[in-house]
Design a protein around this motif. Structure first.
Motif, PDB file in Angstrom:
ATOM      1  N   ASN A   1      38.106   3.513  32.487  1.00 45.82           N
ATOM      2  CA  ASN A   1      37.725   4.273  31.291  1.00 45.82           C
ATOM      3  C   ASN A   1      37.721   3.384  30.056  1.00 45.82           C
TER       4      ASN A   1
ATOM      5  N   GLY B   1      30.758   4.061  35.914  1.00 49.49           N
ATOM      6  CA  GLY B   1      31.284   5.329  35.410  1.00 49.49           C
ATOM      7  C   GLY B   1      31.618   6.295  36.531  1.00 49.49           C
ATOM      8  N   SER B   2      30.749   6.357  37.546  1.00 53.44           N
ATOM      9  CA  SER B   2      30.999   7.226  38.695  1.00 53.44           C
ATOM     10  C   SER B   2      32.255   6.792  39.440  1.00 53.44           C
TER      11      SER B   2
ATOM     12  N   HIS C   1      41.420   4.053  37.287  1.00 50.41           N
ATOM     13  CA  HIS C   1      40.866   5.108  36.439  1.00 50.41           C
ATOM     14  C   HIS C   1      41.107   4.787  34.964  1.00 50.41           C
TER      15      HIS C   1
ATOM     16  N   THR D   1      35.418   7.977  37.701  1.00 48.62           N
ATOM     17  CA  THR D   1      35.661   9.390  38.004  1.00 48.62           C
ATOM     18  C   THR D   1      36.203   9.551  39.421  1.00 48.62           C
TER      19      THR D   1
ATOM     20  N   GLY E   1      39.855   8.712  39.667  1.00 48.33           N
ATOM     21  CA  GLY E   1      40.690   9.755  39.087  1.00 48.33           C
ATOM     22  C   GLY E   1      40.929  10.888  40.057  1.00 48.33           C
ATOM     23  N   THR E   2      39.906  11.228  40.830  1.00 50.03           N
ATOM     24  CA  THR E   2      40.039  12.294  41.833  1.00 50.03           C
ATOM     25  C   THR E   2      40.889  11.833  43.012  1.00 50.03           C
TER      26      THR E   2
ATOM     27  N   PHE F   1      31.591   8.395  45.153  1.00 54.09           N
ATOM     28  CA  PHE F   1      31.122   9.673  44.600  1.00 54.09           C
ATOM     29  C   PHE F   1      29.599   9.750  44.543  1.00 54.09           C
ATOM     30  N   LYS F   2      28.979   8.633  44.221  1.00 47.96           N
ATOM     31  CA  LYS F   2      27.593   8.602  43.792  1.00 47.96           C
ATOM     32  C   LYS F   2      26.659   8.206  44.927  1.00 47.96           C
TER      33      LYS F   2
END
Length: 396
Positions: A25, A277-278, A21, A281, A284-285, A117-118
């Motif tokens: 970033n 980018g996804s 993460h 994120t 991080g989750t 995520f995506k």
């Protein structure tokens, strides 16, 4: 936290996600600065004698000798007398010849979540081809479709909201009794692959598992809502070499269940800025989730998918490899006309009849290089687990 027994895993999944993460970033910041200036029943193809010999690991002379010794080893022939071997028949000969890979005693099945995520990252395409490659190698596999879109189920010939009822999804094993998972498993046309299909009702299951008023009554009977799949898998895990979850493009309760139950995680990412980018994120989750679980993995890898091999994508790949290192598979799934053709017909390249075109061979070579890398890692993990178990027993 327990140490992984091979270099394919991680001892602290939370710390790893936190690192991804933070580095991700930083990478995104730098990149932004830079760039701102069917309805018929499916059947599986067959293989001719030469192809079958390669898969079995024996010569044509060996296969002909088997035929002469017993009628049960005589393959089907077409009108021209050409032999055709289906996968079940190939596995039968593998068992006879003792060339079929057998997971060592004392090793554990790979329980693999394929998650991101995506949407649109080729998650279901990767799941479909990986499990089929495992089965072609002779491994025993179970696919569990946890995506309400049910693309994986489509790939195995199920029209989700026509061929699959709510009762045929994983639902009852997570809300009524984990032992019901035995009744949900269905054979597929692909020898070595069983499936628990999905459909749109999985969205309702997500809501059910997240509903506090419902779960207050269910926890005593079924356990914590995020561990339901883990409890169900414990009932049937010994039957399989590989159990694979195709997760939805989110981090809902079903995905949380899958990664909680899994001892392995594969994250597909196209080498594009928005997909990167996804992923940042996503990590991080997962950091928070894995910290709560004290999670480690026997296998964790990123696979670069839908790689267009453009100058931009190659630049992003280089940067990702610099940051994430050996956690990225060495080989990539490159954008391919053959993969797109197969996907458009809810199929896989492995199911397509063999072609003599360069595009077909490139696609097969690309997919094999990626999935052989993964399967070799599985075999290394299994061998190490077995050796460690034998050592423990010897020292008792």
């Amino acid at each position: 936290m327990a140490e992984p027994i091979t270099h394919f895993g991680t001892s602290d999944a939370s710390k790893l996600m936190s690192g991804f993460h933070e580095m991700g970033n930083d990478l995104l910041t730098n990149l932004l600065k830079y760039y701102s200036e069917p309805y018929e029943k499916k059947t599986l193809r067959s293989w001719k004698m030469k192809e079958a010999c390669e898969m079995i690991g024996r010569s044509e002379a060996y296969l002909r000798k088997l035929e002469s010794e017993s009628d049960e080893y005589i393959p089907k022939k077409d009108e021209n007398g050409i032999r055709h071997y289906d996968l079940a028949f190939i596995n039968k000969i593998r068992d006879k010849a003792k060339t079929r890979y057998v997971r060592p005693e004392g090793s554990n099945p790979i329980i693999l979540a394929i998650s991101n995520f995506k949407g649109g990252v080729a998650k279901s395409t990767t799941s479909l081809h990986l499990v089929q490659k495992c089965a072609l190698q002779g491994l025993k596999c179970l696919m569990i479709d946890l995506d309400p879109q049910a693309s994986l189920s489509l790939g195995f010939g199920y029209v989700p909201d026509i061929d699959v009822t709510q009762e045929e999804t994983i639902r009852s094993a997570l809300t009524d009794d984990p032992k019901l998972i035995n009744d949900l498993i269905q054979k597929t046309y692909f020898d070595g692959i069983d499936i628990i299909p999905g459909n749109l009702s999985l969205s309702d299951l997500e809501i059910n598992l997240s509903n506090l008023s419902i779960q207050q009554d269910q926890v005593k009977k079924m356990g914590m809502p995020n561990l339901r799949i883990q409890n169900a898998i414990s009932v049937i895990r010994k039957k399989y070499d590989v159990i694979l979850f195709d997760c939805g493009p989110n981090l809902g309760m079903l995905t949380i269940n899958a990664v909680s139950a899994a001892n392995s995680l594969l994250v597909p990412i196209p080498p594009m800025m928005n997909d990167l980018g996804s992923f940042v994120t996503f990590t991080g989750t997962l950091d928070s989730l894995f910290n709560q679980l004290g999670k480690n993995f026997d296998f964790f890898r990123i696979v670069l998918t839908k790689h267009p091999e453009s100058q931009l994508s190659k630049q992003i790949e280089i940067l990702m490899r610099e940051k994430f290192g050996a956690y990225i598979l060495q080989k990539n799934i490159v954008t391919s006309v053959e993969i797109e053709k197969a996907s458009s017909s809810f199929s896989s390249v492995y199911e397509m009849p063999k072609k003599s075109t360069k595009a077909y061979y490139r696609a097969i070579e690309c997919l094999d290089s990626v999935f052989n890398e993964i399967i070799e890692a599985f075999e290394h993990i299994w061998k190490t687990q077995s050796e460690n178990q034998n050592h423990l027993e010897a020292t008792k």
